[in-house]
Design an enzyme around this catalytic site. Structure first.
Site, PDB file in Angstrom:
ATOM      1  N   TYR A  61      -4.129  -1.918  -9.883  1.00 34.95           N
ATOM      2  CA  TYR A  61      -4.029  -1.943  -8.419  1.00 34.95           C
ATOM      3  C   TYR A  61      -3.149  -3.101  -7.928  1.00 34.95           C
ATOM      4  O   TYR A  61      -2.250  -2.909  -7.110  1.00 34.95           O
ATOM      5  CB  TYR A  61      -5.431  -2.018  -7.789  1.00 34.95           C
ATOM      6  CG  TYR A  61      -5.371  -2.106  -6.299  1.00 34.95           C
ATOM      7  CD1 TYR A  61      -5.046  -0.981  -5.528  1.00 34.95           C
ATOM      8  CD2 TYR A  61      -5.563  -3.314  -5.625  1.00 34.95           C
ATOM      9  CE1 TYR A  61      -4.944  -1.057  -4.152  1.00 34.95           C
ATOM     10  CE2 TYR A  61      -5.453  -3.408  -4.251  1.00 34.95           C
ATOM     11  CZ  TYR A  61      -5.145  -2.276  -3.524  1.00 34.95           C
ATOM     12  OH  TYR A  61      -5.008  -2.353  -2.153  1.00 34.95           O
ATOM     13  N   LYS A 110       0.320   3.547  -2.880  1.00 33.01           N
ATOM     14  CA  LYS A 110      -0.854   4.430  -3.001  1.00 33.01           C
ATOM     15  C   LYS A 110      -0.462   5.910  -2.977  1.00 33.01           C
ATOM     16  O   LYS A 110      -1.152   6.759  -3.545  1.00 33.01           O
ATOM     17  CB  LYS A 110      -1.860   4.116  -1.887  1.00 33.01           C
ATOM     18  CG  LYS A 110      -2.497   2.737  -2.051  1.00 33.01           C
ATOM     19  CD  LYS A 110      -3.288   2.286  -0.826  1.00 33.01           C
ATOM     20  CE  LYS A 110      -3.876   0.893  -1.068  1.00 33.01           C
ATOM     21  NZ  LYS A 110      -4.439   0.271   0.132  1.00 33.01           N
ATOM     22  N   SER A 113       0.793  -1.239   0.000  1.00 28.25           N
ATOM     23  CA  SER A 113       0.000   0.000   0.000  1.00 28.25           C
ATOM     24  C   SER A 113       0.822   1.283   0.000  1.00 28.25           C
ATOM     25  O   SER A 113       0.259   2.365  -0.158  1.00 28.25           O
ATOM     26  CB  SER A 113      -0.943   0.014   1.197  1.00 28.25           C
ATOM     27  OG  SER A 113      -1.989  -0.886   0.966  1.00 28.25           O
ATOM     28  N   TYR A 120      -4.707   3.552   8.208  1.00 28.57           N
ATOM     29  CA  TYR A 120      -6.080   3.054   8.418  1.00 28.57           C
ATOM     30  C   TYR A 120      -6.522   3.316   9.856  1.00 28.57           C
ATOM     31  O   TYR A 120      -6.352   4.431  10.348  1.00 28.57           O
ATOM     32  CB  TYR A 120      -6.173   1.565   8.043  1.00 28.57           C
ATOM     33  CG  TYR A 120      -5.353   1.268   6.812  1.00 28.57           C
ATOM     34  CD1 TYR A 120      -5.725   1.815   5.580  1.00 28.57           C
ATOM     35  CD2 TYR A 120      -4.174   0.522   6.867  1.00 28.57           C
ATOM     36  CE1 TYR A 120      -4.957   1.593   4.451  1.00 28.57           C
ATOM     37  CE2 TYR A 120      -3.409   0.295   5.734  1.00 28.57           C
ATOM     38  CZ  TYR A 120      -3.801   0.840   4.542  1.00 28.57           C
ATOM     39  OH  TYR A 120      -3.038   0.630   3.436  1.00 28.57           O
TER      40      TYR A 120
HETATM   41  N1  GLN Z   1      -2.292  -5.441  -1.656  1.00 27.45           N
HETATM   42  C1  GLN Z   1      -2.870  -5.243  -0.347  1.00 27.45           C
HETATM   43  C2  GLN Z   1      -4.359  -5.373  -0.426  1.00 27.45           C
HETATM   44  O1  GLN Z   1      -4.922  -4.909  -1.366  1.00 27.45           O
HETATM   45  C3  GLN Z   1      -2.482  -3.895   0.172  1.00 27.45           C
HETATM   46  C4  GLN Z   1      -2.954  -3.645   1.581  1.00 27.45           C
HETATM   47  C5  GLN Z   1      -1.926  -2.918   2.422  1.00 27.45           C
HETATM   48  O2  GLN Z   1      -0.737  -2.926   2.162  1.00 27.45           O
HETATM   49  N2  GLN Z   1      -2.390  -2.336   3.505  1.00 27.45           N
HETATM   50  O3  GLN Z   1      -5.013  -5.917   0.410  1.00 27.45           O
END
Ligand code: GLN
Length: 313
Positions: free
Chosen positions: A196, A72, A69, A248
């Site tokens: 993604y 992102k 992530s 998060y």
């Molecule tokens: N590839 C992971 C997912 O989509 C990314 C989530 C993360 O790194 N928090 O669940």
């Protein structure tokens, strides 16, 4: 904030790593993406890249890992440059207080994800980054951007991880379809997901990540040349989103303990920016319940204590 000039950065980085030693191997290695479950839980690395171009590393800082992530932050930078403020019509700017793959808010909020750093928000950003191109063009742009920013010839995708993500991507597929049902994804869902899954499967080291993120610490410019990479206002806003949403339902705790804009990934990496100073990346695969690296956060806590780099100092 210019304290680092008089500090022995290498000693500080070494000390941050040894502080985190106690937590090496603690926490849970991601297993819902099977290809990630095979990673050695005892890895631990840290890299600090400063705006003057110097880099300080310790431990496994040059080993490639799945950035997950953390990607992102970079797709958001590119999509914002491409689409401009209209992107906020499709994705919000509020912390979710929920896990990265939660679907609950999406129904009440009619398919508009809370922010670009949770999974459905990042999937919407992928759709915007694709725009009227094809998925490969968006992925190529991202890889090229990361290579340029980190000063490498190539940045690569781990195709095995990408395949594993797709094969076991039941929740992400549900989230994407849910958002699409509200008309908030324009391109074919599978095409958007292919971007993604590939962005999450990019392999980079702590050193590469810290260097790549320097523009976010330098008001959107290349710290050494002063060239504009993204608009200064956008760099500031991405930092704000990292601070409030980057971990998060663990974002408040991270801000409380570390006080820097950050982004975690379930591969065990954490990227933080120190506005005006530089960027820091840590990696250790054992995660806490919210998917943030346990030993990595301990190393950052120590680093911030030694340097006074918290933005709330
Ligand atoms: N590839 C992971 C997912 O989509 C990314 C989530 C993360 O790194 N928090 O669940």
């Amino acid at each position: 904030m210019d304290m680092h000039a008089s500090m022995d950065m290498q000693a500080i980085v070494d000390e941050a790593l040894s502080h985190a030693e106690t937590y090496r191997g603690h926490g849970e290695v991601t297993d819902y993406i099977p290809a990630l479950s095979k990673v050695d839980p005892n890895k631990l690395g840290i890299a600090v890249a400063l705006r003057d171009g110097s880099t300080y590393v310790a431990g496994d800082a040059d080993e490639l890992f799945s950035i997950q992530s953390i990607s992102k932050v970079f797709t958001l930078s590119l999509a914002l440059q491409r689409v401009g403020p209209a992107i906020w019509n499709f994705v919000g700017k509020e912390p979710s207080g929920s896990p990265f793959n939660s679907i609950v808010q999406l129904e009440a909020e009619e398919g508009k994800p809370r922010n670009p750093l949770i999974n459905p928000g990042a999937i919407v950003v992928c759709d915007q980054l694709i725009g009227d191109r094809n998925a490969d063009a968006a992925v190529d742009e991202l890889l090229q951007f990361l290579a340029e920013r980190s000063g490498e010839d190539h940045i690569r995708i781990d195709e095995q991880v990408a395949l594993s993500e797709s094969q076991y991507g039941f929740l992400n597929r549900s989230l994407a379809n849910f958002v699409a049902a509200f008309g908030n994804i324009k391109n074919p869902v599978e095409e958007v997901l292919s971007v993604y899954f590939r962005q999450c499967s990019i392999s980079m080291s702590c050193r590469q990540l810290a260097r790549a993120a320097l523009y976010l610490a330098c008001d959107g410019t290349d710290c050494s040349t002063g060239d504009a990479i993204i608009l200064p206002t956008r760099a500031r806003r991405i930092n704000a989103l990292m601070l409030t949403c980057g971990h998060y339902d663990n974002s408040g705790d991270f801000a409380f303990r570390i006080g820097l804009p950050g982004k975690s990934g379930v591969g065990g990496g954490i990227l933080t920016t120190v506005p005006g100073v530089g960027a820091v990346a840590v990696w250790s695969p054992g995660l806490n319940a919210a998917g943030t690296s346990l030993a990595g956060a301990m190393a950052l806590e120590k680093l911030v204590e030694s340097t006074g780099w918290s933005i709330f100092v």
